[in-house]
Design a protein around this motif. Structure first.
Motif, mmCIF file in Angstrom:
data_model
loop_
_atom_site.group_PDB
_atom_site.id
_atom_site.type_symbol
_atom_site.label_atom_id
_atom_site.label_comp_id
_atom_site.label_asym_id
_atom_site.label_seq_id
_atom_site.Cartn_x
_atom_site.Cartn_y
_atom_site.Cartn_z
ATOM 1 N N ALA A 96 41.913 34.381 27.529
ATOM 2 C CA ALA A 96 43.181 34.568 26.829
ATOM 3 C C ALA A 96 44.370 34.535 27.787
ATOM 4 O O ALA A 96 45.405 35.136 27.525
ATOM 5 C CB ALA A 96 43.154 35.882 26.041
ATOM 6 N N GLY A 97 44.222 33.814 28.892
ATOM 7 C CA GLY A 97 45.370 33.659 29.779
ATOM 8 C C GLY A 97 45.416 34.705 30.872
ATOM 9 O O GLY A 97 46.141 35.688 30.763
ATOM 10 N N SER A 140 47.843 43.818 26.321
ATOM 11 C CA SER A 140 48.959 43.688 27.264
ATOM 12 C C SER A 140 48.544 42.969 28.554
ATOM 13 O O SER A 140 49.371 42.505 29.312
ATOM 14 C CB SER A 140 49.548 45.063 27.597
ATOM 15 N N PHE A 141 47.238 42.856 28.786
ATOM 16 C CA PHE A 141 46.746 42.224 30.017
ATOM 17 C C PHE A 141 46.790 40.710 29.959
ATOM 18 O O PHE A 141 47.026 40.041 30.965
ATOM 19 C CB PHE A 141 45.305 42.685 30.283
ATOM 20 N N TYR A 142 46.545 40.147 28.777
ATOM 21 C CA TYR A 142 46.375 38.688 28.645
ATOM 22 C C TYR A 142 47.652 38.029 28.128
ATOM 23 O O TYR A 142 48.205 38.445 27.110
ATOM 24 C CB TYR A 142 45.210 38.389 27.694
ATOM 25 N N THR A 143 48.064 36.963 28.837
ATOM 26 C CA THR A 143 49.347 36.340 28.470
ATOM 27 C C THR A 143 49.309 35.646 27.114
ATOM 28 O O THR A 143 50.341 35.459 26.489
ATOM 29 C CB THR A 143 49.789 35.299 29.525
ATOM 30 N N MET A 144 48.136 35.247 26.659
ATOM 31 C CA MET A 144 48.096 34.532 25.377
ATOM 32 C C MET A 144 48.090 35.455 24.163
ATOM 33 O O MET A 144 48.188 34.999 23.025
ATOM 34 C CB MET A 144 46.883 33.604 25.319
ATOM 35 N N LEU A 145 47.947 36.745 24.426
ATOM 36 C CA LEU A 145 48.028 37.703 23.321
ATOM 37 C C LEU A 145 49.445 38.252 23.329
ATOM 38 O O LEU A 145 49.929 38.711 24.356
ATOM 39 C CB LEU A 145 47.001 38.813 23.509
ATOM 40 N N ARG A 199 39.951 44.422 29.976
ATOM 41 C CA ARG A 199 40.884 43.718 30.834
ATOM 42 C C ARG A 199 40.071 42.960 31.881
ATOM 43 O O ARG A 199 39.007 43.428 32.277
ATOM 44 C CB ARG A 199 41.751 44.719 31.597
ATOM 45 N N GLY A 214 45.746 48.200 25.934
ATOM 46 C CA GLY A 214 45.569 47.853 27.345
ATOM 47 C C GLY A 214 45.024 46.444 27.520
ATOM 48 O O GLY A 214 45.394 45.737 28.454
ATOM 49 N N ILE A 215 44.151 46.040 26.624
ATOM 50 C CA ILE A 215 43.571 44.694 26.687
ATOM 51 C C ILE A 215 44.618 43.662 26.275
ATOM 52 O O ILE A 215 44.830 42.655 26.960
ATOM 53 C CB ILE A 215 42.315 44.609 25.786
#
Lengths: 157, 435
Positions: B165-166, A65-70, B184, A62-63
Motif C-alpha cells: 500500500a505504498g 497512517s503508515f501507508y501512502t496509498m491509504l 505497519r 497506526g496502519i
C-alpha cells in the motif's frame, strides 16, 4: 450514523479474509475494500474496519497512517501523483508538476474546488526509463511532455 | 549471450499461458515435480551460482537450505515484487510481460522448501501488474499447475497475490513480513532470520522477482548452462534498469562481468546532446555514486562494482551528465530517504531528516561552513546502527556525493548558489528529452 459495507462488499470481505492463513494478514486488502467503498479512511471507517478485524481502532489508525496509498482525508476524483525522485527529476519532473499546478490552479497537496483533481508529488514509481511520469488513480502516464499532460488533463476535466 | 530473463517479453501476448507454454513454459515445473527431490533441486540451484537479485546478492540455493526440514510449522515462500528502489524498473517489466515466468519460479522455490502457501507481495502502485499476475495465477490454476495434487504429484500449493500500500521499506524482507502480517511495515531484528522465524513466526523464504524468474530457465537447461555465463563469483545474467541522461533508457539483460563503460556507450547509446558523463549510480539510489573516471575499468558484476567503491544492488543505473547539480541530486535522494524512513530506529528516523535539511539549505544557498562535516557525521552515526539496511542505504549515498564531488559542494556553500547551469533544477539540461 455508523458506516458499514454493502452486502456485496461484505461478501468480498469474507472471501478475502478466507484466502489468508490468518485473519490479520487480510488487513491491507480489507482496508482497500473500505477505501473503495467509503472514499477515504476517516475515523468512522477505521472504527468499522477495526471492529470487523477484531482489532483496536488505534492499531488500525497506526496502519492506515503508515501507508501512502491509504488516505485519511477525502481526495479528488482524479489523484494525480507526479514522481519527484532523482531519475524523474533529471528528466524534468519539477516542470511537469508546476505545469499541472498552473493548469489546474492548485498547489501540490491541494484539491481543485470542484473536487475533481488532487495533485501530489510521490516517490519513485518504478517507471524511471520512461521519465518523467505520473500516476492518475491506477494508471501510469509516461514520457510526459507539457503538451501530453495538457491533453491528458483536458480529457479528464 | 542467450537471454534468460527477457527471453519472452518481445513475443506478442507473452503474458498469456498459451504463449508461455509454447515457449517451453512450465516444462521446468513438470520436471521438478516428476524427477526432483527438494534436496536435489536445492543442490541444482546452488550449482547454478544464482544469487539474490533484490540487491543483497545472497546465494539463492543456500538461502533455501537454511529452512529447517523438521520444523512442524507451515513454511512460506514469498516473491518480493515490491520493486521500489529508485532507478529500478526491471521487475515491473517481467510482471507485466512475463508473469508466468515469475509464477513458475515461485512454484519451484516453494517446492524447494516444501511450502504449501506462497505469496507474491506486489507494491500497491502496480495495479496493472497485480491484475496481470492475478490473471496469470488464475490461468495457471485452471491448467493444474497450482492447487491440490499438482499434476498428480501429491504436492499442494496455494498462491496468493497480495498488494502492498505504498511504503518503500516493505521491499526489505522483514518489513515485508510485518506488512503481510497486517501491521505497519516495520523491519524486525535479525537474528532470528526469516528462514527459521519468518511470516507468523514460521520458516519463510523471500526471493526477488528477478531471482525467481531465472529459475525455470536454470531447471530447464541445467545449472551448468547458467553457471557457464558470467564471472567466477557472479554467475549468469542480470537485468539493468537504465535511466537519467542516457540516449536509450530501458531494461537490459547483460551477462555478468560485462564492461560498464561499453554497456553505457555501446548498448545504451551514451550520454545524449554531446554532453559529458558526470556520474552514475550503479545499483539504485541507495548505492554510492561513481564519478565518470571511476567507471573506466568497472565490470557489471558484484565484485567489480564493489571494488570500485559502490555496489551492484538492484542494477538500477542512474546516469547524470555534466549539467547535473550534484548538490540538488544529493538533496533529492536524501529527501527520498527522509520520506521513506519507517521511523522505528532513532539514528535513521532523526538522521535522515537532518541530512535532508542540511543538503537542502546548502542547495538553497544557505549552507554554512561545517555543513559537509555535519552530514558526514550524521551519516556515520546512522551506518550500522539500525536494525535494517535502510539506514546504511540512506547514509552511503549521502557520504559518497560529498566525498566524490566535494569541490562542488564547497563552491555551493561559499558562493551561496549553484555553479552548474541555471541551478534551478537537478539538471539544467534540456527538459523532457525524448529518447
Amino acid at each position: 450514523m455508523a458506516l458499514e459495507f454493502s452486502s456485496e462488499t461484505y461478501k468480498k470481505f469474507e472471501e478475502t479474509v478466507g484466502r489468508y492463513p490468518k485473519k490479520e494478514a487480510a488487513m491491507l486488502p480489507v482496508l482497500y475494500l473500505a477505501q473503495q467503498e467509503f472514499g477515504y479512511l476517516g475515523p468512522e471507517a477505521i472504527a468499522y474496519v477495526a471492529q470487523l478485524m477484531g482489532q483496536s481502532p488505534a492499531r488500525v489508525h497506526g496502519i492506515v497512517s503508515f501507508y501512502t496509498m491509504l488516505t485519511m482525508k477525502p481526495i479528488g476524483r482524479y489523484h494525480i501523483q507526479v514522481c519527484r525522485t532523482l531519475p524523474c527529476a533529471l528528466k524534468g519532473s519539477e516542470k511537469i508538476t508546476s505545469f499541472i499546478g498552473k493548469n489546474l490552479g492548485i498547489d501540490v497537496g491541494q484539491t481543485s474546488v470542484n473536487g475533481r483533481f488532487t495533485l501530489s508529488e510521490v516517490e519513485c514509481l518504478a517507471s524511471c526509463g520512461t521519465a518523467p511520469m505520473m500516476q492518475i488513480n491506477d494508471d501510469y502516464y509516461e514520457d510526459l511532455t507539457e503538451e501530453k499532460v495538457a491533453a491528458i488533463l483536458e480529457s479528464l476535466k | 549471450m542467450e537471454k534468460v530473463l527477457l527471453r519472452n517479453i518481445d513475443v506478442a501476448d507473452s503474458h498469456t499461458l498459451a504463449v508461455y507454454q509454447s515457449r517451453g513454459g512450465y516444462r521446468a515445473w513438470e520436471k521438478v515435480l516428476r524427477t526432483m527431490t527438494p534436496a536435489k533441486l536445492i543442490e541444482e540451484v546452488k550449482e547454478s551460482g544464482l544469487r539474490g537479485r533484490g540487491g543483497a546478492g545472497f546465494p539463492t540455493g543456500m538461502k533455501w537450505s537454511f529452512v529447517p526440514k523438521d520444523n512442524p510449522k507451515p513454511k512460506y515462500l514469498i516473491c518480493n515484487a515490491d520493486e521500489s528502489e529508485p532507478g529500478t524498473f526491471k521487475d515491473r517489466l517481467i510482471i507485466e510481460r512475463d508473469p508466468h515466468a515469475i509464477i513458475e519460479g515461485t512454484l519451484i522455490a516453494a517446492y524447494a522448501i516444501q511450502s504449501h502457501t506462497a505469496f507474491i507481495y506486489i507494491r500497491g502502485e502496480f495495479a496493472f501488474g497485480a491484475a496481470m499476475l492475478e490473471r496469470a495465477v488464475a490461468e495457471a490454476t485452471e491448467a493444474g499447475y497450482i492447487g491440490e495434487n499438482i499434476l498428480g504429484s501429491g504436492y499442494d500449493l496455494d498462491l496468493i497475490v497480495h498488494r502492498g500500500a505504498g511504503a518503500y521499506i516493505c521491499g526489505e524482507e522483514t518489513a515485508l513480513l510485518s506488512s503481510l502480517e497486517g501491521s505497519r511495515g516495520w523491519p524486525k531484528l535479525k537474528p532470528p532470520f526469516p528462514a527459521t522465524h519468518g511470516l507468523f513466526g514460521c520458516p519463510t523464504v523471500v526471493n526477488n522477482v528477478e531471482t525467481l524468474a531465472a529459475l525455470p530457465w536454470i531447471i530447464d537447461r541445467g545449472a551448468a548452462a547458467y553457471a557457464a555465463m558470467g564471472t567466477e563469483k557472479s554467475k549468469g545474467t542480470k537485468l539493468f534498469s537504465v535511466s537519467g541522461h542516457i540516449a536509450k533508457p530501458g531494461v537490459y539483460e547483460v551477462e555478468m562481468g560485462y564492461p560498464f563503460k561499453k554497456f553505457l556507450e555501446a548498448d545504451c547509446g551514451g550520454v545524449p546532446h554531446g554532453r559529458k558523463l558526470k556520474g552514475v549510480i550503479p545499483g539504485g539510489a541507495s548505492m554510492p555514486v561513481l564519478r565518470a573516471d571511476e567507471i573506466e575499468k568497472v565490470n557489471l558484476d558484484y565484485e567489480s562494482v564493489q571494488a570500485a567503491g559502490s555496489l551492484l544492488g538492484s542494477g538500477g543505473v542512474i546516469v547524470m551528465d555534466e549539467s547535473t547539480c550534484m548538490v540538488r541530486a544529493a538533496w533529492n535522494i536524501a529527501r527520498f530517504f527522509a520520506h521513506e524512513s519507517c521511523g522505528q530506529c532513532s539514528p535513521c528516523r532523526e538522521g535522515c531528516h537532518w541530512m535532508e535539511k542540511v543538503f537542502h539549505r546548502i542547495e538553497q544557498g544557505r549552507g554554512e561552513a561545517g555543513d559537509l562535516d555535519l552530514i558526514l557525521n550524521v551519516s556515520g552515526n546512522i551506518m550500522g546502527n539500525t536494525i535494517c539496511p535502510f539506514g546504511d542505504a540512506a547514509a552511503m549515498p549521502a557520504a559518497a556525493f560529498i566525498k566524490k564531488y566535494g569541490d562542488e559542494f564547497e563552491e555551493h556553500i561559499r558562493r551561496k548558489k549553484c555553479t552548474v547551469g541555471d541551478g534551478a533544477s537537478v539538471s539544467s539540461s534540456e527538459f523532457l528529452v525524448s529518447s
